[in-house]
Design an enzyme around this catalytic site. Structure first.
Site, PDB file in Angstrom:
ATOM      1  N   LYS A  86     -14.750   8.525   2.811  1.00 43.21           N
ATOM      2  CA  LYS A  86     -15.922   8.232   3.651  1.00 43.21           C
ATOM      3  C   LYS A  86     -15.501   8.164   5.116  1.00 43.21           C
ATOM      4  O   LYS A  86     -14.396   7.691   5.427  1.00 43.21           O
ATOM      5  CB  LYS A  86     -16.536   6.896   3.227  1.00 43.21           C
ATOM      6  CG  LYS A  86     -17.818   6.510   3.954  1.00 43.21           C
ATOM      7  CD  LYS A  86     -18.346   5.174   3.454  1.00 43.21           C
ATOM      8  CE  LYS A  86     -19.654   4.781   4.112  1.00 43.21           C
ATOM      9  NZ  LYS A  86     -20.151   3.476   3.613  1.00 43.21           N
ATOM     10  N   SER A  94     -23.383  -0.354  -0.450  1.00 42.31           N
ATOM     11  CA  SER A  94     -23.221   1.010   0.075  1.00 42.31           C
ATOM     12  C   SER A  94     -22.393   1.936  -0.800  1.00 42.31           C
ATOM     13  O   SER A  94     -22.388   3.146  -0.567  1.00 42.31           O
ATOM     14  CB  SER A  94     -22.608   0.973   1.471  1.00 42.31           C
ATOM     15  OG  SER A  94     -23.618   0.723   2.415  1.00 42.31           O
ATOM     16  N   SER A 110     -24.903   3.388   2.079  1.00 44.24           N
ATOM     17  CA  SER A 110     -24.533   4.298   3.144  1.00 44.24           C
ATOM     18  C   SER A 110     -23.536   5.375   2.721  1.00 44.24           C
ATOM     19  O   SER A 110     -23.421   6.389   3.411  1.00 44.24           O
ATOM     20  CB  SER A 110     -23.933   3.518   4.322  1.00 44.24           C
ATOM     21  OG  SER A 110     -22.715   2.909   3.934  1.00 44.24           O
TER      22      SER A 110
END
Lengths: 506, 116, 481
Positions: free
Chosen positions: A88, A187, A163
């Site tokens: 990420k 997330s 997210s």
């Protein structure tokens, strides 16, 4: 049903972490072929999914070739040797640009690896790129990425969740074997649920945050997105454990959870608590999701688990407490983005003041959701309001924590839905931040309490066939038990279908 | 264990400080945006002000929770801080430290002149 | 009734660690800009603070030396504000639960013992440096100092005059130096002082206080406080009201000026630092550090006074700097030289210090020469060196190029021995008397002060090497014949 993608030279890339590592170690497949296949799948689907912010073709192939060379030379291979994984964009990889999904950091390349990345490299993993995310991990749909949202591989008109939406979409679509995300209020788990993969957030303090862009320090934790619980255990085992660069990382030793997943899928003697607030009394829980969760509970009971109702009376205040705590911490954590040492600086007329440099750079560099949260957090800490907002939220956080501690005295884990709904259409809540915040209703409490939690796909939604996530929350630092329970559920559930992103995109 | 009370910040530290008027939504947004050094366009300020009002109205539900004598929770767990030994090591050096900086001179970062 | 000043000092002391408080960068002073920086002290995304164990130990030592209670659990907080030399946009400090609380420091002043209580001592990180006048491009920012470990010692408003404040600060510095907590170098900024000053009439409540910053020498502390007290009195006497302000000391013009008020300067939005867990200090560590606490300057001075009769003023000067005090004790040893201690103390703080100040020699050079200086002192006290010879020796040695000790040995050899033998003195005495027969006559007529003239003449001819008493004795003998 295997779609056209598998006929690409990338067939091995849709294997999982564990399977790929075994195949490479056994010489059944070369790491460079696996990497090339993963990159080929990215080429085929990235335009559709926008799961990546950066793909490191050269680096990935070079790393894979080193694994092959090591194997030829008879050198010992790491447990993840040749496994293509994605990272990420909150997490620093030396030499790869890091944006955290923000224009504020466009052009910034961190000088050092995050500890988790260094550990993946040490385990032999091949880093294929940086996945898309909501800006500074603030969002539940990936629509807050400054570079455009990731799309759900099951239906590209729908959100991938957030997210860590890029990581979830990439994992579901087989763009790499899995990857790392970050989970501050859900997330990792929520996009995993929406994309039909396993999302695992360990205990706060279990995994180093060094080199991970901070959103809310006391809530942030690095987690994994994979296609199976065993894969989650494998990535988790590689990255977990204390780190001298993170003073909040815990010194307790880490069990090898990958080896710990026994073939026995029996849940006899395991006590699972179902918070009534997460099911029976949950507002806004989609009927189809409720049905799938209740079926999953029945499956768990069939496997011998003692499934019982528990109550967490304060979790209904979780969203309010969470959004004050996380925004307060974020307001401070994001003060370093000031246009002085790195990142975006506004072009100013000569003679502009320092304050205008700050305000303009930050006004231009941050997107609306980040601004919204910084303003809320700034307000919650400001003179005259600190006690009533921030401190009060921290007190309620204690009550939420104590609710979980009580429930987990009598239960080995808690179980319920991950998200109240399946993936929603892009844009559906884009102009209603509060509605978006409420999507995190079932996930934020594990962060407030600092507990390990995992989302594993249940059966798809009865109407839409979209993925539904089942969430387990475990005891602090007992990731091993949590993974065992989730693994047993996964076995009982049977194999998952995987999406056909290309077909949906036509 | 000796409890480490986290006393009210407002009464202990802010003492004589007078919070600026936040009578209106616009005042509140302008105040926090200034504190946070974020320039907002007028329409942005209006939108964020509206959102802030809604969110703050929502979090009002916390007032209903009895938190008397509840110690605020800052971190999960109650373990103490792990310290590092006082060993020095070279850092990045000026060239790498300033590599990503928008403006530098002689190894230093440059900002608009600060007077006083 | 007269106005009285009310003063509380806030002292920032740099801890003597090798590395910074939250990262491993060196704390060395004077490197090229940003040479000593890393992701942590640059405030890079993802960088986390890890607390330096030695910084904690030194802060505890400071607390113990100042009679504070040491918290077994304390906490770090963030103090939020934007400034270019504050890379994270917040300073990590301790506000809600500091490491040391309470405590006090007593100082002897002309008016008696003054007790300045200590509210608390906390750990925090220093900011970097903004250089405003070096470049046309703007303000330059150097983060080498960012993250240097500091303690802030927050004094209660217990002091009543500028002189008391200076005495308290001087004693505090001596303690911090004796305990190895801080080098106390005010010029390099390792010890920095802010003063909270108000005025009131005795028995009335305290007035509104102003905080004066930029006090980087004892002189600045004294002058700024004295001026600020006068300024506040004048404001009130003129019917005005003292405003709560932060003021800056302008040493060149001897005045305090209000700092430009920054908007929202007060709203630091403090909250507990989530990147650092609570700091636990084990009672065993506190006990260990307490047991290892060195003798503090007050105790040392008392011991010198009791054992050796060293005068208080000289002891205070010598104990200001423990390296000097240690060298003094080492030179003196335990032997017969101890009888000389008081004289030696006065000698070192008098003639030696004066010579030192006129020279370019380092403190270390002088400290290393103390054993030879003790020999010089002994010769002088015992009359083996005359005042003139002593002055020559010191001047010659301090002016030399080699180490002071070696130069002193050389100068002593050169100056030779004092002439005490009457036989050796007689030719010179007789010659002088013969040349000044008129003065001799005056002496004999009862003008005895003329003796001093003769002594001077004889000494001059002997190059100052004559024993003054022997010369005087011989002169009297000849004149009275």
């Amino acid at each position: 049903m295997l779609h056209a993608a598998l006929s690409l030279p990338g067939a091995p890339a849709v294997m999982g972490v564990v399977e790929t590592a075994h195949a490479i170690a056994a010489g059944a497949v070369r790491a460079s072929d696996v990497a090339a296949a993963a990159l080929a799948r990215i080429d085929a689907f990235e335009g559709d999914l926008h799961a990546f912010l950066h793909v490191d073709r050269t680096g990935a192939l070079a790393a894979a070739e080193r694994v092959d060379a090591d194997r030829r030379a008879g050198l010992p291979l790491g447990p993840l040797a040749g496994v293509p994984v994605h990272i990420k964009d909150m997490i620093a990889v030396a030499g790869m640009p890091l944006t955290a999904g923000s224009k504020m950091l466009a052009g910034w390349t961190p000088p050092l690896d995050a500890t988790v990345v260094a550990r993946l490299r040490a385990a032999g993993a091949v880093l294929i790129g940086k996945t898309n995310q909501d800006e500074f991990a603030m969002g539940s749909s990936n629509e807050n990425s400054a570079f455009g949202p990731s799309r759900n591989p099951w239906d590209r008109t729908r959100v991938a969740g957030g997210s860590s939406g890029g990581a979830a979409a990439a994992t579901a679509a087989g763009l790499g074997c899995g990857g790392l995300g970050t989970d501050t209020g859900g997330s990792v788990r929520q996009p995993a649920a929406l994309c039909g993969v396993v999302g695992f957030k360990p205990t706060w303090g279990r995994v180093s945050r060094a080199g991970v862009v901070a959103f809310a320090s006391s809530l942030d934790q690095v987690g994994t997105l994979t296609r199976s619980v065993a894969d989650a255990a494998a990535l988790y085992t590689a990255i977990a454990g204390s780190d001298p660069l993170d003073a909040t990382s815990d010194p307790r030793p880490v069990a090898d959870c990958a080896a710990d997943l026994t073939e026995a899928k029996d849940l006899r003697g395991v006590r699972l608590g179902v918070p009534i607030e997460y099911l029976d009394a949950a507002d806004g829980l989609d009927a189809g999701v409720r049905q799938r969760i209740e079926e999953a509970l029945a499956t768990l009971a069939q496997r011998g688990a003692d499934v019982r109702r528990v109550s967490l009376p304060h979790v209904r205040f979780g969203i309010a407490a969470y959004y004050l705590v996380c925004t307060a911490e974020a307001s401070a954590n994001l003060q370093r983005y000031d246009g002085v040492r790195f990142g975006h600086r506004a072009a100013l007329a000569p003679g502009a003041t320092l304050d205008s440099l700050y305000a303009t750079s930050r006004g231009e560099g941050f997107g609306p959701e980040v601004k919204r949260r910084i303003l809320l957090g700034t307000f919650a800490l400001s003179a005259g309001f600190h006690d009533a907002y921030y401190r009060k939220a921290c007190q309620v956080r204690r009550l939420v924590h104590d609710d979980f501690a009580r429930a987990l005295r009598d239960c080995d884990a808690l179980v319920g839905p991950t998200s109240p709904v399946c993936a929603w259409p892009l844009g559906a809540h884009a102009h209603d931040p509060l509605a978006m915040y409420l999507m995190d209703i079932f996930t934020v409490s594990a962060n407030l309490a600092g507990l390990p939690a995992l989302s594993v796909p249940a059966a798809p939604h009865p109407a839409s066939a979209l993925p539904v996530g089942l969430q387990f929350v475990g005891r602090a630092f007992d990731e091993a038990s949590l993974l065992r329970v989730a693994h047993a559920f996964e076995a009982a559930r049977g194999p998952c279908a995987w999406p056909a992103p290309a077909a949906r995109s036509e | 264990m000796i409890p480490m009370e986290y006393l009210s910040i407002d009464s202990v530290l802010h003492g004589p400080f007078q919070a600026p008027s936040q009578a209106s939504t616009a005042d509140r947004v302008a105040h926090v945006a200034r504190l946070a050094r974020i320039e907002l366009r007028p329409e942005e300020a209006a939108m964020l002000g509206h959102d802030l009002d809604r969110i703050l109205a929502y979090v009002e539900e916390l007032r209903a929770v009895d938190t008397d004598a509840v110690e605020p929770m800052i971190h999960a767990g109650d373990r103490g801080l792990v310290l590092r030994q006082d060993v020095e090591r070279d850092g990045l050096g000026a060239a790498m430290a300033t590599a990503g900086a928008p403006a530098t001179e002689g190894g230093a970062f440059v900002v608009p002149r600060v007077i006083g | 009734m007269a106005w009285q000043g009310v003063i509380g000092l806030e002292v920032h002391a740099q801890l003597r660690t090798r590395s910074k408080i939250f990262c491993a960068c060196p704390t060395t002073f004077g490197a090229a800009p940003n040479a000593h920086t890393c992701p942590v002290c640059l405030g890079h995304p993802g960088a986390l603070p890890v607390l330096n164990e030695r910084a904690v130990r030194l802060a505890v030592v400071a607390g113990l030396a100042l009679d504070c209670a040491i918290a077994t659990r304390s906490r770090f907080d963030r103090k939020n504000y934007f400034y270019p030399d504050l890379p994270k946009g917040y300073q990590i400090t301790q506000v809600t639960a500091p490491l040391c609380t309470g405590g006090h420091l007593d100082v002897a002043t002309a008016a008696g013992v003054v007790r300045g209580r200590i509210h608390h001592i906390h750990l925090e990180e220093d900011a970097g440096k903004s250089i405003h006048d070096a470049s046309p491009a703007g303000t330059l920012v150097d983060l080498n100092r960012a993250g240097t470990p500091l303690i802030e010692i927050v004094g209660e408003p217990d002091l009543r005059s500028a002189d008391d404040a200076v005495a308290w600060l001087r004693e505090l510095r001596a303690i911090l130096r004796h305990t190895g907590v801080c080098d106390g170098n005010m010029e390099e900024g390792s010890l920095r002082c802010d003063a909270n000053v108000s005025v009131h009439r005795p028995n009335a409540p305290f007035g509104t206080r102003c905080e004066i910053k930029n006090l980087n020498s004892f002189r600045a502390v004294r002058d700024a406080i004295a001026h600020e007290i006068e300024r506040q009195q004048a404001v009130i006497d003129a019917g005005g009201v003292v405003l709560q302000q932060t003021r800056l000391w302008d040493a060149e013009r001897s005045r305090t000026l209000p700092m430009r008020s920054k908007e929202e300067a007060h709203d630091y939005r403090y909250f507990p630092e989530p990147d650092l867990l609570p700091l636990h200090v084990a009672p065993e560590l506190v006990a260990e550090l307490r047991a290892a606490l060195p003798e503090l300057p007050a105790a040392r001075r008392a011991r010198w006074s009791a054992a050796w009769g060293v005068p208080a003023a000289a002891a205070a000067v010598l104990c200001d700097e423990p390296v000097r005090a240690d060298a003094f004790e080492r030179a003196l040893g335990a032997g017969p030289a101890a009888d000389l201690a008081a004289a030696f103390a006065l000698f070192v703080t008098g003639q030696v210090q004066a010579a030192h100040q006129r020279s370019a020699r380092t403190d270390a050079d002088v400290d290393a020469a103390l054993p030879v200086l003790l020999d010089v002192c002994a010769r002088w006290v015992q009359g083996r060196l005359t005042n003139k010879m002593l002055a020559d020796v010191l001047q010659s040695a301090f002016g030399g190029d080699a180490a002071l000790g070696a130069e002193l040995e050389r100068a002593l050899a050169q100056v030779g021995a004092v002439v005490t033998d009457a036989g050796a003195l007689a030719p010179t005495v007789d010659a002088v008397l013969a040349e000044h027969a008129d003065q001799a006559a005056r002496y004999r007529a009862g003008h005895t002060p003329v003796l001093g003239f003769f002594v001077g003449q004889v000494m001059r001819r002997l190059g100052g090497r004559g024993d003054a008493q022997a010369v005087q004795r011989l002169l009297q003998q000849r004149l009275d014949q």
